[in-house]
Design an enzyme around this catalytic site. Structure first.
Site, PDB file in Angstrom:
ATOM      1  N   ASP A  17      20.626   3.179-116.990  1.00  0.00           N
ATOM      2  CA  ASP A  17      21.476   2.305-116.182  1.00  0.00           C
ATOM      3  C   ASP A  17      21.300   0.867-116.672  1.00  0.00           C
ATOM      4  O   ASP A  17      20.202   0.311-116.587  1.00  0.00           O
ATOM      5  CB  ASP A  17      21.010   2.444-114.719  1.00  0.00           C
ATOM      6  CG  ASP A  17      21.799   1.577-113.761  1.00  0.00           C
ATOM      7  OD1 ASP A  17      22.587   0.728-114.210  1.00  0.00           O
ATOM      8  OD2 ASP A  17      21.599   1.753-112.548  1.00  0.00           O
ATOM      9  N   ILE A  18      22.369   0.271-117.155  1.00  0.00           N
ATOM     10  CA  ILE A  18      22.279  -1.065-117.755  1.00  0.00           C
ATOM     11  C   ILE A  18      21.859  -2.119-116.735  1.00  0.00           C
ATOM     12  O   ILE A  18      21.281  -3.142-117.107  1.00  0.00           O
ATOM     13  CB  ILE A  18      23.618  -1.432-118.455  1.00  0.00           C
ATOM     14  CG1 ILE A  18      23.416  -2.528-119.496  1.00  0.00           C
ATOM     15  CG2 ILE A  18      24.687  -1.830-117.438  1.00  0.00           C
ATOM     16  CD1 ILE A  18      24.593  -2.731-120.421  1.00  0.00           C
ATOM     17  N   ASN A  31      37.432  -5.939-116.289  1.00  0.00           N
ATOM     18  CA  ASN A  31      38.884  -5.939-116.482  1.00  0.00           C
ATOM     19  C   ASN A  31      39.375  -7.387-116.486  1.00  0.00           C
ATOM     20  O   ASN A  31      38.598  -8.308-116.216  1.00  0.00           O
ATOM     21  CB  ASN A  31      39.594  -5.090-115.419  1.00  0.00           C
ATOM     22  CG  ASN A  31      39.282  -5.569-114.020  1.00  0.00           C
ATOM     23  OD1 ASN A  31      39.437  -6.760-113.714  1.00  0.00           O
ATOM     24  ND2 ASN A  31      38.824  -4.667-113.164  1.00  0.00           N
ATOM     25  N   ASP A  41      31.194  -1.897-114.286  1.00  0.00           N
ATOM     26  CA  ASP A  41      31.562  -3.167-113.634  1.00  0.00           C
ATOM     27  C   ASP A  41      31.133  -3.145-112.163  1.00  0.00           C
ATOM     28  O   ASP A  41      30.465  -4.076-111.684  1.00  0.00           O
ATOM     29  CB  ASP A  41      33.081  -3.337-113.767  1.00  0.00           C
ATOM     30  CG  ASP A  41      33.576  -4.738-113.454  1.00  0.00           C
ATOM     31  OD1 ASP A  41      32.739  -5.620-113.186  1.00  0.00           O
ATOM     32  OD2 ASP A  41      34.799  -4.936-113.470  1.00  0.00           O
ATOM     33  N   SER A 124      35.002   0.412-122.928  1.00  0.00           N
ATOM     34  CA  SER A 124      36.309   1.116-123.001  1.00  0.00           C
ATOM     35  C   SER A 124      36.225   2.642-122.992  1.00  0.00           C
ATOM     36  O   SER A 124      37.273   3.294-122.948  1.00  0.00           O
ATOM     37  CB  SER A 124      37.146   0.679-124.214  1.00  0.00           C
ATOM     38  OG  SER A 124      37.759  -0.575-123.988  1.00  0.00           O
ATOM     39  N   THR A 125      35.009   3.206-123.047  1.00  0.00           N
ATOM     40  CA  THR A 125      34.938   4.669-123.195  1.00  0.00           C
ATOM     41  C   THR A 125      34.937   5.427-121.867  1.00  0.00           C
ATOM     42  O   THR A 125      34.884   6.653-121.860  1.00  0.00           O
ATOM     43  CB  THR A 125      33.685   5.101-123.977  1.00  0.00           C
ATOM     44  OG1 THR A 125      32.518   4.817-123.190  1.00  0.00           O
ATOM     45  CG2 THR A 125      33.591   4.407-125.317  1.00  0.00           C
ATOM     46  N   GLY A 126      34.994   4.701-120.758  1.00  0.00           N
ATOM     47  CA  GLY A 126      35.036   5.358-119.457  1.00  0.00           C
ATOM     48  C   GLY A 126      36.465   5.413-118.948  1.00  0.00           C
ATOM     49  O   GLY A 126      37.316   6.116-119.512  1.00  0.00           O
ATOM     50  N   TYR A 128      38.825   3.407-119.286  1.00  0.00           N
ATOM     51  CA  TYR A 128      39.828   2.953-120.261  1.00  0.00           C
ATOM     52  C   TYR A 128      40.124   3.976-121.361  1.00  0.00           C
ATOM     53  O   TYR A 128      41.023   3.750-122.185  1.00  0.00           O
ATOM     54  CB  TYR A 128      39.427   1.607-120.865  1.00  0.00           C
ATOM     55  CG  TYR A 128      39.714   0.421-119.954  1.00  0.00           C
ATOM     56  CD1 TYR A 128      40.236   0.589-118.678  1.00  0.00           C
ATOM     57  CD2 TYR A 128      39.479  -0.885-120.370  1.00  0.00           C
ATOM     58  CE1 TYR A 128      40.502  -0.494-117.847  1.00  0.00           C
ATOM     59  CE2 TYR A 128      39.753  -1.972-119.554  1.00  0.00           C
ATOM     60  CZ  TYR A 128      40.256  -1.770-118.292  1.00  0.00           C
ATOM     61  OH  TYR A 128      40.532  -2.846-117.487  1.00  0.00           O
TER      62      TYR A 128
HETATM   63  P1  ADP Z   1      35.844   0.922-119.236  1.00  0.00           P
HETATM   64  O1  ADP Z   1      36.802   0.564-118.126  1.00  0.00           O
HETATM   65  O2  ADP Z   1      35.668  -0.208-120.222  1.00  0.00           O
HETATM   66  O3  ADP Z   1      36.168   2.235-119.867  1.00  0.00           O
HETATM   67  P2  ADP Z   1      33.681   2.119-117.650  1.00  0.00           P
HETATM   68  O4  ADP Z   1      32.728   1.378-116.760  1.00  0.00           O
HETATM   69  O5  ADP Z   1      34.638   3.063-117.004  1.00  0.00           O
HETATM   70  O6  ADP Z   1      34.408   0.989-118.528  1.00  0.00           O
HETATM   71  O7  ADP Z   1      32.854   2.934-118.727  1.00  0.00           O
HETATM   72  C1  ADP Z   1      32.215   2.355-119.840  1.00  0.00           C
HETATM   73  C2  ADP Z   1      30.919   3.098-120.111  1.00  0.00           C
HETATM   74  O8  ADP Z   1      29.920   2.647-119.194  1.00  0.00           O
HETATM   75  C3  ADP Z   1      30.997   4.617-119.918  1.00  0.00           C
HETATM   76  O9  ADP Z   1      30.221   5.223-120.959  1.00  0.00           O
HETATM   77  C4  ADP Z   1      30.296   4.821-118.577  1.00  0.00           C
HETATM   78  O10 ADP Z   1      29.708   6.111-118.487  1.00  0.00           O
HETATM   79  C5  ADP Z   1      29.237   3.765-118.680  1.00  0.00           C
HETATM   80  N1  ADP Z   1      28.566   3.370-117.426  1.00  0.00           N
HETATM   81  C6  ADP Z   1      28.944   3.493-116.144  1.00  0.00           C
HETATM   82  N2  ADP Z   1      28.010   2.997-115.314  1.00  0.00           N
HETATM   83  C7  ADP Z   1      26.992   2.538-116.103  1.00  0.00           C
HETATM   84  C8  ADP Z   1      25.717   1.929-115.876  1.00  0.00           C
HETATM   85  N3  ADP Z   1      25.289   1.662-114.645  1.00  0.00           N
HETATM   86  N4  ADP Z   1      24.956   1.621-116.956  1.00  0.00           N
HETATM   87  C9  ADP Z   1      25.358   1.861-118.217  1.00  0.00           C
HETATM   88  N5  ADP Z   1      26.549   2.425-118.499  1.00  0.00           N
HETATM   89  C10 ADP Z   1      27.343   2.767-117.459  1.00  0.00           C
END
Ligand code: ADP
Length: 179
Positions: A17-18, A31, A41, A124-126, A128
């Site tokens: 978790d970042i 966004n 986000d 962008s890999t979630g 988006y």
């Molecule tokens: P986007 O809209 O740019 O696609 P997302 O947040 O939907 O962004 O996803 C981007 C990446 O972040 C995906 O790999 C998702 O699984 C990951 N992600 C979601 N929550 C966390 C977190 N708490 N820590 C790290 N990565 C996360």
């Protein structure tokens, strides 16, 4: 799986978790409104507290491919770099250039603000929808090129934080292919 050392900069992979990363800055996949959203986000805004949204409101949004800085408030990270990745629309709408620009602009902003350690999510890999293998190749390639072109950079550590195993595997592959 070993780290990549490019001049001054160590490129590494981590799972998790970042919002819990102990680095100078974490990058948010935001966004264009910068007013919060789902995915990483939403997690960053929850962890940083309501002060983050108040700070973001003052920034008047952010264009796709650009990056803006705020404090990290209740996060361990002192700063958040908010960047806006492209929505995947088949790959013919400048997505690759825009995604590369997210990494490039984030690194430039970090450098300009004395940030030495930085953690990126897989932008962008979630929600988006950017194909994971293409996105991780761009992420690793752009960061690697930056480190090669900036041998005097103050950025010593860049971590790609992977929220799931598929993302981790895609980055492992991208690391291998970039060697
Ligand atoms: P986007 O809209 O740019 O696609 P997302 O947040 O939907 O962004 O996803 C981007 C990446 O972040 C995906 O790999 C998702 O699984 C990951 N992600 C979601 N929550 C966390 C977190 N708490 N820590 C790290 N990565 C996360």
């Amino acid at each position: 799986m070993k780290d990549l050392q490019i001049n001054q900069t160590n490129l590494r992979l981590a799972k998790g978790d970042i919002t819990r990363c102990e680095v100078d800055a974490i990058v948010n996949a935001a966004n264009e409104s910068l007013l919060g959203g789902g995915g990483v986000d939403g997690a960053i805004h929850r962890a940083a507290g309501p002060e983050l949204l108040a700070a973001c409101r003052l920034l008047n949004g952010c264009r796709t491919g650009d990056a803006k800085l705020t404090p990290g408030f209740r996060l361990k990270a002192a700063h958040v770099i908010h960047t806006v990745g492209p929505v995947w629309r088949g790959g013919t709408h400048g997505e690759a250039e825009l995604l590369a620009s997210c990494y490039q602009k984030s690194l430039e902003l970090a450098e300009a603000n004395g940030i030495r350690t930085l953690a990126f999510p897989a932008i962008s890999t979630g929600i988006y929808g950017y194909p994971l293998d293409r996105a991780t190749a761009i992420a690793v390639g752009t960061v690697r090129t930056y480190s090669e072109n900036h041998p005097q950079t103050i950025i010593t550590e860049i971590t790609f934080v992977c929220f799931d195993d598929a993302t981790f595997r895609a980055y492992e592959q991208a690391f291998e292919e970039s060697e």
